[in-house]
Design an enzyme around this catalytic site. Structure first.
Site, PDB file in Angstrom:
ATOM      1  N   HIS A  74       0.958  -1.073   0.013  1.00  0.00           N
ATOM      2  CA  HIS A  74       0.193   0.079  -0.033  1.00  0.00           C
ATOM      3  C   HIS A  74       0.762   1.369  -0.013  1.00  0.00           C
ATOM      4  O   HIS A  74       1.942   1.307   0.291  1.00  0.00           O
ATOM      5  CB  HIS A  74      -0.709   0.008   0.949  1.00  0.00           C
ATOM      6  N   PRO A  75       0.318   2.522  -0.730  1.00  0.00           N
ATOM      7  CA  PRO A  75       1.252   3.788  -0.533  1.00  0.00           C
ATOM      8  C   PRO A  75       1.255   4.224   0.329  1.00  0.00           C
ATOM      9  O   PRO A  75       0.281   4.258   1.314  1.00  0.00           O
ATOM     10  CB  PRO A  75       1.074   3.876  -2.307  1.00  0.00           C
ATOM     11  N   SER A  91      -6.242   2.925  -5.816  1.00  0.00           N
ATOM     12  CA  SER A  91      -5.644   4.428  -4.784  1.00  0.00           C
ATOM     13  C   SER A  91      -5.952   5.854  -4.846  1.00  0.00           C
ATOM     14  O   SER A  91      -6.604   6.558  -3.967  1.00  0.00           O
ATOM     15  CB  SER A  91      -3.868   3.957  -4.038  1.00  0.00           C
ATOM     16  N   GLN A  95      -7.729   7.894  -1.933  1.00  0.00           N
ATOM     17  CA  GLN A  95      -7.151   9.077  -1.975  1.00  0.00           C
ATOM     18  C   GLN A  95      -7.789  10.327  -1.978  1.00  0.00           C
ATOM     19  O   GLN A  95      -8.018  11.686  -1.433  1.00  0.00           O
ATOM     20  CB  GLN A  95      -5.909   9.417  -1.932  1.00  0.00           C
ATOM     21  N   PHE A 126       1.089   3.106   6.795  1.00  0.00           N
ATOM     22  CA  PHE A 126       0.569   3.337   7.882  1.00  0.00           C
ATOM     23  C   PHE A 126      -1.314   3.290   6.498  1.00  0.00           C
ATOM     24  O   PHE A 126      -1.294   4.596   5.643  1.00  0.00           O
ATOM     25  CB  PHE A 126      -0.412   5.016   8.184  1.00  0.00           C
ATOM     26  N   MET A 128      -5.435   2.879   6.221  1.00  0.00           N
ATOM     27  CA  MET A 128      -6.644   3.368   6.736  1.00  0.00           C
ATOM     28  C   MET A 128      -7.793   3.455   4.971  1.00  0.00           C
ATOM     29  O   MET A 128      -7.545   3.501   3.812  1.00  0.00           O
ATOM     30  CB  MET A 128      -6.726   4.934   7.026  1.00  0.00           C
ATOM     31  N   ALA A 129      -8.953   2.271   5.040  1.00  0.00           N
ATOM     32  CA  ALA A 129     -10.330   2.452   4.457  1.00  0.00           C
ATOM     33  C   ALA A 129     -10.382   4.076   4.414  1.00  0.00           C
ATOM     34  O   ALA A 129     -10.799   4.783   5.547  1.00  0.00           O
ATOM     35  CB  ALA A 129     -10.858   1.227   4.836  1.00  0.00           C
ATOM     36  N   VAL A 130     -10.615   4.905   3.881  1.00  0.00           N
ATOM     37  CA  VAL A 130     -10.358   6.712   3.961  1.00  0.00           C
ATOM     38  C   VAL A 130     -11.844   6.418   3.022  1.00  0.00           C
ATOM     39  O   VAL A 130     -12.506   7.612   3.523  1.00  0.00           O
ATOM     40  CB  VAL A 130      -9.956   7.093   3.183  1.00  0.00           C
TER      41      VAL A 130
END
Length: 175
Positions: A74-75, A91, A95, A126, A128-130
């Site tokens: 993951h980035p 992604s 984001q 880090f 996280m499902a944003v």
């Protein structure tokens, strides 16, 4: 949450077609789809929730090293890949949906500091499902999760990745 069937229907695909269709649900980790298919799929997995549960079980039950491979794929949130435009399409959408493409220079600097502190402590980015969140809540989550132990944070990252997978599958069903 969509109860609509995914198209193509996972239970009706051979392994190659399944991996071609769903192999990128987990960031650069088609092995998750391969193992889910090998465990067997039924009509229950033709919905986003059903397939997310099957694929999530593969990741959750994988050895720690395999989980770490997926986490490390993951980035960084609002990181260099986002600024350079080299994120996967999923992604990038995720984001941007959380407003990470609208950070002020000060917020970007804070993301960079937190990303570096997090990676220094845990050895992975880090995650996280944003979806449904914003940059302020994400920055707050960074601060809270930096207090976790490495084992707690690996489990949290896996849970978040499984949520991301569900959101991606739901987006495909609504597509």
């Amino acid at each position: 949450m969509s109860d609509r069937n995914l198209n193509p229907r996972p239970s009706q695909l051979d392994k190659a077609a399944f991996v071609a269709a769903y192999g990128e649900i987990y960031e650069h980790s088609p092995w998750v789809a391969e193992l889910a298919w090998e465990k067997g799929l039924s009509a229950t997995q033709d919905t986003p929730a059903g397939l997310a549960e099957a694929m999530g079980e593969v990741l959750s039950s994988a050895p720690a090293e395999r989980q770490l491979e997926v986490i490390r794929a993951h980035p960084d949130l609002a990181g260099k890949a986002a600024l350079a435009g080299t994120l996967t399409d999923d992604s990038t959408r995720e984001q941007a949906g959380a407003g990470l493409d609208q950070c002020s220079p000060e917020e970007l600097a804070r993301f960079e500091r937190l990303n570096e502190a997090y990676k220094a402590k845990f050895g992975f980015p880090f995650v996280m499902a944003v979806k449904g969140s914003d940059r302020f809540a994400i920055l707050d989550a960074f601060e809270v999760r930096l207090e976790n132990t490495p084992a707690e944070e690996r489990r949290t990252a896996v849970e978040q990745i499984n949520r991301i997978a569900l959101f991606r599958l739901q987006a495909r069903a609504e597509g």
